[in-house]
Enzyme design. Structure first.
Site, short mmCIF file in Angstrom:
data_model
loop_
_atom_site.label_atom_id
_atom_site.label_comp_id
_atom_site.label_asym_id
_atom_site.label_seq_id
_atom_site.Cartn_x
_atom_site.Cartn_y
_atom_site.Cartn_z
N ASP A 144 0.84 -1.20 0.00
CA ASP A 144 0.00 0.00 0.00
C ASP A 144 0.87 1.25 0.00
O ASP A 144 0.68 2.17 0.78
CB ASP A 144 -0.92 -0.01 1.23
CG ASP A 144 -2.04 1.02 1.13
OD1 ASP A 144 -2.43 1.37 0.01
OD2 ASP A 144 -2.50 1.49 2.19
N CYS A 208 -21.76 0.12 -11.93
CA CYS A 208 -21.18 1.29 -11.26
C CYS A 208 -22.25 2.34 -11.01
O CYS A 208 -22.91 2.78 -11.97
CB CYS A 208 -20.05 1.88 -12.10
SG CYS A 208 -19.26 3.31 -11.32
#
Length: 411
Positions: A144, A208
């Site tokens: 990350d 979406c």
């Protein structure tokens, strides 16, 4: 290479170490610069698709060159750890309001953020790095981290292909994985890349909520709810209703993916970790102090480490999903209208209007802050929920609103 090749032996040993440490998949790739990825990142940033995102967009020359993180790098060891879990008992929906008369609004949290899934990934990769260092090789763990585009590292290491929702899909396993990399100067046999497995499927694009997937594999972050809840400042008015009850993140494009659904059937997810939080009490967020919010949700990306943005998100959740006459909700909104932070007051204006209580806005009628003034000017365009009745389809995925029993466009 034959089985006696030292690269193969080291690779096999690293896989054993990774599996023992909790990795679900591992692959190897050359540490050459990601030339094509850099081109794509720079073009999308120029086109505005990156919105205000930084991370790997901040310095593409760095995030696409493993050698920047470890000079002399030769190989990438990429690990994946599954984070799909069952929802804890009692999560989801609304919780009874102690004030009576309604339900406490809760905000959904994306699955990867129920707990910190990156820390166990980091520990697993540290074990792999330790094995390399034990043999005298150098190794750097990136998890990350804006120093490397981890999805491209994973694709090159043969872990999966880019889905049309831009996530990396592992064959037969799906996309519910966090990814990380060990950069090393050890020579390792690179894996073959995986062919596309999406075929003609475009369910993620249709699912979406804001149309952020503008083309297969192309995300417009300016519309993406997962980004917008992390972006600083005012939440775009045109996407507030679409946000629904999301407090942090959005899983819709992964939820509908057939690869993910098949994987969940063949390998059902285990129980959630102790302390997992798939949802958040929105009223608690409004009443909590900065230190309380950071202590509880500091693992999330919060713009500039300012909890005001969590309160902003909570107000949108409240406006989209609360009982308009719940005393606890109205009391919280009244307090938010008087908050010292204009960002909170501004979004409280929208939530109050959305719940159909324009009389409460007299408290801020003379507010001099431009953020609040802009919200007050737009009140007439807010469709109040108190006059709406919602219907949910059998799948629970689609909502349409009716007024007086007649369909009308979703606000």
């Amino acid at each position: 290479m034959d089985s006696a090749d030292p690269q193969v032996s080291l690779g096999d040993d690293l896989r054993r170490v990774g599996r023992a440490a909790g990795l679900d998949a591992m692959g190897f790739a050359e540490a050459a610069p990601f030339v094509d990825t850099r081109t794509v990142i720079e073009r999308r940033r120029t086109d505005g698709l990156a919105a205000g995102m930084q991370f790997t967009y901040r310095n593409p020359a760095r995030s696409t060159d493993p050698g920047r993180a470890l000079p002399g790098a030769r190989s990438l060891v990429v690990g994946a750890r599954r984070y799909l879990r069952q929802s804890p008992a009692g999560s989801g929906g609304h919780q009874p309001s102690p004030a009576g008369g309604g339900q406490r609004p809760v905000g959904r949290v994306a699955r990867y953020s129920w707990v910190d899934h990156y820390e166990p990934l980091r520990r697993a990769l540290a074990a792999v790095a330790g094995r390399l260092e034990g043999d005298g090789w150098r190794a750097t763990v990136l998890v990350d981290d804006n120093a490397l585009v981890d999805r491209e590292a994973a694709r090159r290491a043969g872990l999966g292909w880019y889905g049309k929702n831009t996530n990396l899909l592992l064959p037969g396993k799906g996309s519910w994985f966090v990814l990380g990399t060990v950069i090393t100067d050890a020579p390792l046999a690179a894996a073959e890349t995986v062919a596309d497995g999406c075929g003609t499927c475009e369910r993620c694009l249709a699912a979406c909520p804001t149309g952020a997937l503008v083309a297969p594999g192309v995300l417009d972050a300016r519309r993406c709810l997962a980004w917008l809840v992390q972006a600083p400042g005012v939440f775009p008015t045109e996407y507030r209703v679409a946000l629904g009850d999301r407090m942090y993140g959005c899983d819709d494009c992964q939820d509908v993916c057939p690869v993910n659904r098949r994987a969940a059937r063949s390998d059902p997810p285990g129980e959630a970790e102790l302390g997992a939080e798939p949802d958040v009490d929105a009223l608690w967020v409004l009443g909590a102090s900065d230190s309380e919010l950071l202590a509880r949700y500091g693992r999330w990306y919060i713009p500039r480490r300012q909890p005001r943005h969590l309160r902003r998100n909570a107000l949108l959740v409240i406006g989209n999903g609360s009982d308009p006459d719940d005393p606890a909700v109205l009391a919280a909104l009244g307090a938010a209208l008087g908050d010292i932070d204009p960002l909170v007051r501004a979004h409280a204006v929208w939530a109050v209007a959305r719940l159909g209580h324009p009389e409460m806005l007299e408290a801020v009628a003379e507010d001099p802050d431009p953020l609040v003034g802009a919200e007050l000017a737009g009140v007439d365009g807010v469709a109040p929920r108190r006059h709406l009745r919602s219907e949910v389809s059998g799948s629970g995925q689609r909502v349409r609103y009716r007024r007086g029993g007649r369909p009308f466009p979703r606000p």
